[in-house]
Design a protein around this motif. Structure first.
Motif, PDB file in Angstrom:
ATOM      1  N   VAL A 143       0.852  -1.183   0.000  1.00 35.84           N
ATOM      2  CA  VAL A 143       0.000   0.000   0.000  1.00 35.84           C
ATOM      3  C   VAL A 143       0.894   1.241   0.000  1.00 35.84           C
ATOM      4  O   VAL A 143       2.068   1.189   0.381  1.00 35.84           O
ATOM      5  N   VAL A 144       0.310   2.350  -0.428  1.00 31.55           N
ATOM      6  CA  VAL A 144       0.991   3.640  -0.356  1.00 31.55           C
ATOM      7  C   VAL A 144       0.247   4.497   0.662  1.00 31.55           C
ATOM      8  O   VAL A 144      -0.967   4.728   0.517  1.00 31.55           O
ATOM      9  N   ALA A 145       0.941   4.938   1.693  1.00 27.96           N
ATOM     10  CA  ALA A 145       0.375   5.819   2.713  1.00 27.96           C
ATOM     11  C   ALA A 145       0.853   7.233   2.428  1.00 27.96           C
ATOM     12  O   ALA A 145       2.064   7.486   2.388  1.00 27.96           O
ATOM     13  N   ILE A 146      -0.080   8.151   2.234  1.00 29.48           N
ATOM     14  CA  ILE A 146       0.266   9.519   1.848  1.00 29.48           C
ATOM     15  C   ILE A 146      -0.342  10.488   2.844  1.00 29.48           C
ATOM     16  O   ILE A 146      -1.567  10.545   3.010  1.00 29.48           O
ATOM     17  N   GLY A 147       0.500  11.255   3.521  1.00 28.48           N
ATOM     18  CA  GLY A 147      -0.005  12.183   4.522  1.00 28.48           C
ATOM     19  C   GLY A 147       0.715  13.508   4.493  1.00 28.48           C
ATOM     20  O   GLY A 147       1.811  13.641   3.941  1.00 28.48           O
ATOM     21  N   ARG A 148       0.063  14.495   5.078  1.00 26.89           N
ATOM     22  CA  ARG A 148       0.661  15.815   5.192  1.00 26.89           C
ATOM     23  C   ARG A 148       0.249  16.420   6.528  1.00 26.89           C
ATOM     24  O   ARG A 148      -0.870  16.232   7.002  1.00 26.89           O
ATOM     25  N   GLY A 149       1.183  17.191   7.122  1.00 30.16           N
ATOM     26  CA  GLY A 149       0.880  17.885   8.365  1.00 30.16           C
ATOM     27  C   GLY A 149       0.462  16.930   9.454  1.00 30.16           C
ATOM     28  O   GLY A 149       1.068  15.878   9.681  1.00 30.16           O
ATOM     29  N   ALA A 150      -0.641  17.285  10.141  1.00 32.60           N
ATOM     30  CA  ALA A 150      -1.130  16.447  11.230  1.00 32.60           C
ATOM     31  C   ALA A 150      -1.578  15.076  10.732  1.00 32.60           C
ATOM     32  O   ALA A 150      -1.663  14.127  11.507  1.00 32.60           O
ATOM     33  N   GLY A 151      -1.869  14.964   9.435  1.00 33.26           N
ATOM     34  CA  GLY A 151      -2.244  13.679   8.868  1.00 33.26           C
ATOM     35  C   GLY A 151      -1.157  12.637   8.990  1.00 33.26           C
ATOM     36  O   GLY A 151      -1.435  11.430   8.972  1.00 33.26           O
ATOM     37  N   LEU A 152       0.090  13.079   9.124  1.00 30.71           N
ATOM     38  CA  LEU A 152       1.203  12.138   9.291  1.00 30.71           C
ATOM     39  C   LEU A 152       1.073  11.385  10.615  1.00 30.71           C
ATOM     40  O   LEU A 152       1.468  10.228  10.714  1.00 30.71           O
ATOM     41  N   ALA A 153       0.534  12.054  11.629  1.00 30.00           N
ATOM     42  CA  ALA A 153       0.333  11.393  12.918  1.00 30.00           C
ATOM     43  C   ALA A 153      -0.771  10.352  12.815  1.00 30.00           C
ATOM     44  O   ALA A 153      -0.671   9.244  13.358  1.00 30.00           O
ATOM     45  N   THR A 154      -1.844  10.680  12.085  1.00 28.65           N
ATOM     46  CA  THR A 154      -2.960   9.754  11.927  1.00 28.65           C
ATOM     47  C   THR A 154      -2.539   8.478  11.206  1.00 28.65           C
ATOM     48  O   THR A 154      -3.008   7.389  11.516  1.00 28.65           O
ATOM     49  N   ASP A 185      -1.533  -1.790  -4.159  1.00 27.69           N
ATOM     50  CA  ASP A 185      -2.870  -2.368  -4.086  1.00 27.69           C
ATOM     51  C   ASP A 185      -3.889  -1.419  -3.477  1.00 27.69           C
ATOM     52  O   ASP A 185      -5.096  -1.662  -3.587  1.00 27.69           O
ATOM     53  N   ALA A 186      -3.428  -0.350  -2.796  1.00 30.73           N
ATOM     54  CA  ALA A 186      -4.365   0.589  -2.190  1.00 30.73           C
ATOM     55  C   ALA A 186      -3.627   1.862  -1.790  1.00 30.73           C
ATOM     56  O   ALA A 186      -2.406   1.851  -1.553  1.00 30.73           O
ATOM     57  N   PHE A 187      -4.391   2.953  -1.721  1.00 27.75           N
ATOM     58  CA  PHE A 187      -3.907   4.221  -1.171  1.00 27.75           C
ATOM     59  C   PHE A 187      -4.549   4.417   0.197  1.00 27.75           C
ATOM     60  O   PHE A 187      -5.752   4.178   0.373  1.00 27.75           O
ATOM     61  N   LEU A 188      -3.752   4.863   1.166  1.00 28.99           N
ATOM     62  CA  LEU A 188      -4.247   5.236   2.492  1.00 28.99           C
ATOM     63  C   LEU A 188      -3.761   6.653   2.746  1.00 28.99           C
ATOM     64  O   LEU A 188      -2.558   6.920   2.650  1.00 28.99           O
ATOM     65  N   THR A 189      -4.665   7.570   3.073  1.00 30.41           N
ATOM     66  CA  THR A 189      -4.250   8.972   3.086  1.00 30.41           C
ATOM     67  C   THR A 189      -4.946   9.784   4.166  1.00 30.41           C
ATOM     68  O   THR A 189      -6.011   9.415   4.669  1.00 30.41           O
ATOM     69  N   CYS A 190      -4.332  10.926   4.501  1.00 31.48           N
ATOM     70  CA  CYS A 190      -4.896  11.863   5.469  1.00 31.48           C
ATOM     71  C   CYS A 190      -4.125  13.179   5.390  1.00 31.48           C
ATOM     72  O   CYS A 190      -2.912  13.181   5.178  1.00 31.48           O
ATOM     73  N   GLY A 191      -4.844  14.295   5.509  1.00 33.31           N
ATOM     74  CA  GLY A 191      -4.164  15.562   5.734  1.00 33.31           C
ATOM     75  C   GLY A 191      -4.096  16.540   4.587  1.00 33.31           C
ATOM     76  O   GLY A 191      -3.662  17.669   4.794  1.00 33.31           O
ATOM     77  N   SER A 192      -4.503  16.158   3.367  1.00 32.82           N
ATOM     78  CA  SER A 192      -4.400  17.086   2.241  1.00 32.82           C
ATOM     79  C   SER A 192      -5.492  16.817   1.221  1.00 32.82           C
ATOM     80  O   SER A 192      -5.520  15.743   0.613  1.00 32.82           O
ATOM     81  N   ALA A 193      -6.369  17.790   1.014  1.00 33.54           N
ATOM     82  CA  ALA A 193      -7.414  17.653   0.003  1.00 33.54           C
ATOM     83  C   ALA A 193      -6.811  17.617  -1.398  1.00 33.54           C
ATOM     84  O   ALA A 193      -7.295  16.893  -2.281  1.00 33.54           O
ATOM     85  N   ARG A 194      -5.742  18.386  -1.627  1.00 39.52           N
ATOM     86  CA  ARG A 194      -5.124  18.412  -2.960  1.00 39.52           C
ATOM     87  C   ARG A 194      -4.533  17.050  -3.308  1.00 39.52           C
ATOM     88  O   ARG A 194      -4.695  16.564  -4.436  1.00 39.52           O
ATOM     89  N   LEU A 195      -3.855  16.427  -2.350  1.00 36.99           N
ATOM     90  CA  LEU A 195      -3.272  15.116  -2.620  1.00 36.99           C
ATOM     91  C   LEU A 195      -4.350  14.036  -2.674  1.00 36.99           C
ATOM     92  O   LEU A 195      -4.194  13.043  -3.387  1.00 36.99           O
ATOM     93  N   LEU A 196      -5.446  14.230  -1.951  1.00 42.33           N
ATOM     94  CA  LEU A 196      -6.567  13.293  -2.042  1.00 42.33           C
ATOM     95  C   LEU A 196      -7.122  13.286  -3.465  1.00 42.33           C
ATOM     96  O   LEU A 196      -7.403  12.218  -4.024  1.00 42.33           O
ATOM     97  N   ARG A 197      -7.265  14.452  -4.064  1.00 43.65           N
ATOM     98  CA  ARG A 197      -7.798  14.513  -5.426  1.00 43.65           C
ATOM     99  C   ARG A 197      -6.879  13.815  -6.420  1.00 43.65           C
ATOM    100  O   ARG A 197      -7.340  13.174  -7.374  1.00 43.65           O
TER     101      ARG A 197
END
Length: 270
Positions: free
Chosen positions: A118-129, A198-210
C-alpha cells in the motif's frame, strides 16, 4: 467501505508517562491507559478533556487522532500542535499528571490481508494519523511506501516509525519544491508502474486526495481516507461533523465521527 467494527468505548483517567516537544511545532504525549484505550486501531480517535490553561476554560473535549497504541505496555500516544485553548491546556501536562480520555472512537483503516503493498500519503497532522499503519501493516505482512509531506524537512513526522516498520519512505516538502500535486502524481505513477500498489491510504491534504482519486479511478486502485473535521461530541449525537459523500453519483451526508473518520477514498468529496 466497511472498516473494522469499533471497539468498546470507555472514559478513564490516564497517567502521563512522557510529554515532550518533537520539533518546533509538534508535541508528543504518551499516556498509560488500560483496555480498551490501549487496543485502539489505526485511524481511530479519542476525545480528550484538556485541562484549562490560565485564564481560559475549554468547554468541549478535544478530538485527537491516535498516534500509537500498545496493549502490552498499556500505552496510548498522541501527536499535536498547540493551536487553541484546549491544546494550550494539554501542553501544561507533566509526567505523573492525569488526563481524562474517552475512546477509542470511530472506524479505522481496514487492511486487506490480500494486499501485497500500500501507499500511505499524509501531510501535516495527517502524518500522525497514518503512523499506526506502519505497525499494523507489518503485522499483516503488507509492504508500505510512505509519502510524507510537510512545509519544511524538520517538520516531517512519523518518518522513523515507518522506517522501523520496514516501510520505504519518500519525503516531499514545500521548501524543497517537491510537495506540489503535480510532482506527487509523478511519484505515484512511478510507484504504480513498479507494481504492488494495491491501495492508497491517506490523510491531511485535500489536494493530494484529489490526485489519488484520479489515479484510483484510472488504474482501478481502491483507497481509504481519514478525514479531519471539527467535532463536538465525537459520538454521532450532535451532527456537528457532517460532510458530503458521493455514493454512486448520489450525494449523501455522513457523520465523520460515527461513520468514519476513515472512509472510501473515492466517495469523499474533496
Amino acid at each position: 467501505m466497511s472498516g473494522p467494527t469499533p471497539t468498546s468505548v470507555a472514559t478513564q483517567q490516564a497517567e502521563v508517562l512522557s510529554h515532550s516537544a518533537l520539533n518546533a511545532e509538534y508535541r508528543h504525549l504518551v499516556l498509560r491507559a488500560g483496555a480498551p484505550a490501549s487496543g485502539a486501531l489505526p485511524g481511530q480517535f479519542f476525545q480528550l478533556l484538556c485541562p484549562a490553561p490560565p485564564g481560559e476554560a475549554p468547554f468541549l473535549r478535544r478530538p485527537m487522532s491516535l498516534y500509537g497504541a500498545d496493549p502490552v505496555s498499556e500505552t496510548v500516544e498522541f501527536l499535536y500542535k498547540v493551536t487553541g485553548a484546549g491544546t494550550r491546556g494539554l501542553a501544561t501536562l507533566a509526567p505523573g499528571d492525569t488526563l481524562d480520555i474517552m475512546g477509542p472512537l470511530g472506524r479505522g483503516f481496514a487492511l486487506d490481508p490480500a494486499w501485497r503493498g500500500v501507499v500511505a500519503i499524509g501531510r501535516g497532522a495527517g502524518l500522525a494519523t497514518l503512523a499506526p499503519i506502519a505497525k499494523a501493516a507489518r503485522a499483516a505482512g503488507i509492504g508500505v511506501t510512505a509519502v510524507l509531506s510537510a512545509r519544511r524537512p524538520e517538520l516531517v513526522v512519523s518518518e522513523d516509525l515507518f522506517r522501523d516498520g520496514g516501510a520505504r519512505v519518500i519525503t516531499v516538502t514545500d521548501q524543497e519544491g517537491t510537495s506540489g500535486p503535480a510532482h506527487v502524481e509523478r511519484l505515484l505513477r512511478g510507484l504504480i508502474a513498479e507494481g504492488g500498489v494495491d491501495a492508497f491510504l491517506t490523510c491531511g491534504s485535500a489536494r493530494l486526495l484529489r490526485v489519488q482519486q484520479r489515479l484510483g479511478r484510472e488504474f482501478g486502485i481502491p483507497g481509504q481516507v481519514a478525514l479531519e473535521q471539527q467535532m463536538a461530541c465525537g459520538l454521532g449525537m450532535c451532527f456537528c461533523c457532517v460532510r458530503d459523500f458521493n455514493e454512486g453519483g448520489e450525494i449523501v451526508h455522513k457523520r465523520v465521527c460515527w461513520d468514519g473518520p476513515v472512509f472510501d477514498m473515492l466517495e469523499a468529496v474533496a
